[in-house]
Design an enzyme around this catalytic site. Structure first.
Site, PDB file in Angstrom:
ATOM      1  N   ASP A 146      88.342  28.046  71.964  1.00 20.62           N
ATOM      2  CA  ASP A 146      87.754  26.736  72.256  1.00 20.62           C
ATOM      3  C   ASP A 146      86.676  26.818  73.333  1.00 20.62           C
ATOM      4  O   ASP A 146      85.767  25.990  73.384  1.00 20.62           O
ATOM      5  CB  ASP A 146      88.828  25.719  72.642  1.00 20.62           C
ATOM      6  CG  ASP A 146      89.640  26.111  73.875  1.00 20.62           C
ATOM      7  OD1 ASP A 146      89.436  27.216  74.417  1.00 20.62           O
ATOM      8  OD2 ASP A 146      90.501  25.312  74.293  1.00 20.62           O
ATOM      9  N   ASP A 184      92.908  29.644  73.399  1.00 22.73           N
ATOM     10  CA  ASP A 184      92.562  28.753  74.499  1.00 22.73           C
ATOM     11  C   ASP A 184      91.994  29.563  75.661  1.00 22.73           C
ATOM     12  O   ASP A 184      92.707  30.375  76.261  1.00 22.73           O
ATOM     13  CB  ASP A 184      93.815  27.982  74.943  1.00 22.73           C
ATOM     14  CG  ASP A 184      93.493  26.751  75.765  1.00 22.73           C
ATOM     15  OD1 ASP A 184      92.368  26.658  76.279  1.00 22.73           O
ATOM     16  OD2 ASP A 184      94.372  25.887  75.895  1.00 22.73           O
ATOM     17  N   ASP A 185      90.714  29.380  75.970  1.00 25.09           N
ATOM     18  CA  ASP A 185      90.058  30.066  77.092  1.00 25.09           C
ATOM     19  C   ASP A 185      89.896  31.566  76.865  1.00 25.09           C
ATOM     20  O   ASP A 185      89.807  32.335  77.832  1.00 25.09           O
ATOM     21  CB  ASP A 185      90.825  29.865  78.414  1.00 25.09           C
ATOM     22  CG  ASP A 185      90.760  28.452  78.941  1.00 25.09           C
ATOM     23  OD1 ASP A 185      90.201  27.578  78.265  1.00 25.09           O
ATOM     24  OD2 ASP A 185      91.284  28.210  80.046  1.00 25.09           O
ATOM     25  N   CYS A 192      88.318  22.200  77.062  1.00 26.37           N
ATOM     26  CA  CYS A 192      89.210  22.210  75.898  1.00 26.37           C
ATOM     27  C   CYS A 192      89.010  21.048  74.938  1.00 26.37           C
ATOM     28  O   CYS A 192      88.689  21.244  73.771  1.00 26.37           O
ATOM     29  CB  CYS A 192      90.663  22.237  76.371  1.00 26.37           C
ATOM     30  SG  CYS A 192      91.132  23.715  77.283  1.00 26.37           S
TER      31      CYS A 192
END
Length: 512
Positions: free
Chosen positions: A331, A63-64, A96
């Site tokens: 993502d 994530d990120d 996201c």
């Protein structure tokens, strides 16, 4: 013996059993054991080969995680040596939920309908209400005979206790094993929906979420490999998303580490678009805060990297490493000071949309770097192809199988499409921006291996020649000939309306 061999023997055994059954006279089964009689047809050689060669698939989605964190991940760098790195992997949106929806569906946001993390045009609730979960890569692989498992972050707005089936916590179709969280970004004091039962975790070191997911995922590999059937799992970490919480054992690593001072750090592009042109320079407090945040991000990915090592070690121990494809991705990316912007995402700059995609294992050429333009829409058709299935007609992407093997497809896209809409300003959104000046207006963009073109809802444009200007500091849109701008606008219009793999490939291949 490898899982491939076990599967071949398993299919052969089934064939022998069925043939034996047809040679015997059977009596009626008792009421307690009655079941439909299996077909007595013998599996074809092609069916036996398919069962023997369907590779396992392990997807690790972060994530990120931006490209500048890869250097702090030795196990990930080992994956690069052992496999293939895609340098032009682009997400359909640097946010996201839209990005994850594209990955699950293999579709652009204009076809998923998911443009934001929540509300009337985004989030889990919309994804669910539109029936999108009935057709994803999970349902594809489940139908192909795979055992499937999901561990970690699903879609924004999903809650572990979410109930759509008479009070029982909801598990989407296609998943045999389901361990999903909601707002678990702290990595402590969270809850997981564990196959329909909600379990709460605390703040002890052993509760650190990435480590919990790692243990559950390695257990899934071990149990699945023992069956001899193909399996697919996705491990979706919350790290390194804000608040960038590292595992306690990593909290003192990298003392003095600061955010990278690239050529774009605290600098506006020439002829910046309207939303960015008057943005103030970073102040000392912002720089200090981002330095601390970057250090925590580097710390927080250590647990992700250890998990990668543990997953690959488990595959080896289980004897299925050669039969397994391991995929690592993010993502979306993340900027930290570039273009005078404090920590965040959502722009069309490479910091945000060009993220890691690293693949190793079954059928993957080692030590390979691929410059072909690929997108997160390509993972679903790739998984279907590997499973020996045709991707559903709704899919917009293309299989990466040939590229992974070091081959050149006869036709491939020249541009990736990025579709971004103004996010709702809800403080409950984990990507909420306190200051609207840091958020670009809605835009559509195309990104090739050579340039990035962006057109905003307010009519302003950006064009960066990334070969000559890799840091994207000279916006050339104002100097482009009128016919070139007309051509680019037409390309964006065609790509934002394409439906299906053939049409989208055709639209993305016509760009020059």
């Amino acid at each position: 013996m490898s899982s491939r061999s076990r599967r071949a023997l398993s299919v052969a055994a089934v064939a022998a059993t069925l043939l034996a059954a047809t040679a015997c006279t059977t009596t009626a089964a008792s009421p307690t054991t009655a079941s439909p009689a299996p077909s007595a047809s013998r599996p074809s050689p092609a069916e036996i080969e398919s069962a023997a060669t369907q590779p396992n698939i392990v997807l690790v989605l972060t994530d990120d995680l931006s490209k500048n964190l890869v250097r702090y991940m030795p196990n990930l760098r080992k994956m690069q040596q052992d496999g293939t790195t895609f340098t032009n992997y682009t997400v359909t949106d640097s946010l996201c939920c839209p990005s994850r929806a594209s990955l699950f569906k293999g579709q652009f946001p204009h076809n998923t309908g998911i443009y934001k993390n929540h509300g009337s045009d985004g989030g889990f609730r919309l994804f669910h209400s539109r029936g999108q979960e009935s057709s994803t890569f999970a349902t594809d692989l489940k139908a192909a005979g795979y055992r499937t498992g999901f561990f970690g972050k699903y879609l924004n707005e999903y809650l572990p206790a979410t109930s759509f089936n008479g009070g029982k916590p909801y598990v989407p179709p296609g998943w045999d094993q389901w361990f999903a969280g909601g707002n678990a970004y702290d990595n402590f004091n969270y809850a997981l929906n564990e196959n329909g039962t909600v379990k709460k975790y605390g703040k002890k070191p052993a509760d650190y979420l990435t480590d919990v997911l790692s243990a559950k995922a390695t257990g899934f590999i071990t149990s699945s490999a023992a069956t001899g059937s193909p399996f697919m799992l996705e491990v979706s970490t919350y790290a390194p998303h804000a608040p960038y919480t590292p595992a306690p054992r990593d909290a003192k690593l990298f003392p003095g580490l600061t955010a990278p001072r690239t050529a774009a750090y605290d600098r506006l592009p020439e002829d910046a678009p309207a939303w960015l042109a008057t943005h103030p320079r970073l102040n000392a407090a912002q720089k200090s805060r981002m330095d601390a945040e970057f250090r925590k991000r580097a710390q927080s990915v250590q647990s992700v990297d250890r998990m990668l090592g543990a997953l690959r070690d488990t595959l080896t121990t289980a004897g299925v490493a050669d039969d397994t494809l391991v995929v690592f991705a993010s993502d979306n990316g993340y900027h930290m000071g570039e273009y005078t912007l404090p920590s965040g995402k959502q722009t069309a700059f490479d910091t945000d949309v060009n993220v890691p995609l690293i693949v190793t294992g079954h059928g993957v050429k080692a030590g390979q770097t691929v410059e072909a333009v690929v997108e997160n829409t390509d993972l679903r058709p790739t998984f279907a192809d590997l499973a020996g299935e045709r991707a559903p007609a709704e899919v917009d992407g293309q299989s990466l199988r040939q590229l992974l093997a070091g081959e050149t497809p006869a036709l491939w896209r020249k541009a990736a499409l990025i579709e971004h809409r103004d996010p709702a300003t809800d403080p409950a959104d984990p990507d909420y921006e306190h200051d609207s000046i840091n958020i670009p207006p809605a835009y559509d963009a195309i990104r090739t291996a050579d340039f990035t073109y962006v057109q905003y809802v307010d009519g302003t444009r950006e064009y960066y020649d990334r070969r000559a200007d890799p840091d994207q500091l000279r916006n050339l849109a104002g100097s482009l000939p009128a016919d070139r701008l007309t051509q680019l606008r037409a390309s964006v219009r065609t790509m934002t309306k394409c439906v299906g793999a053939e049409a989208c490939l055709r639209a993305a291949s016509a760009i020059s």
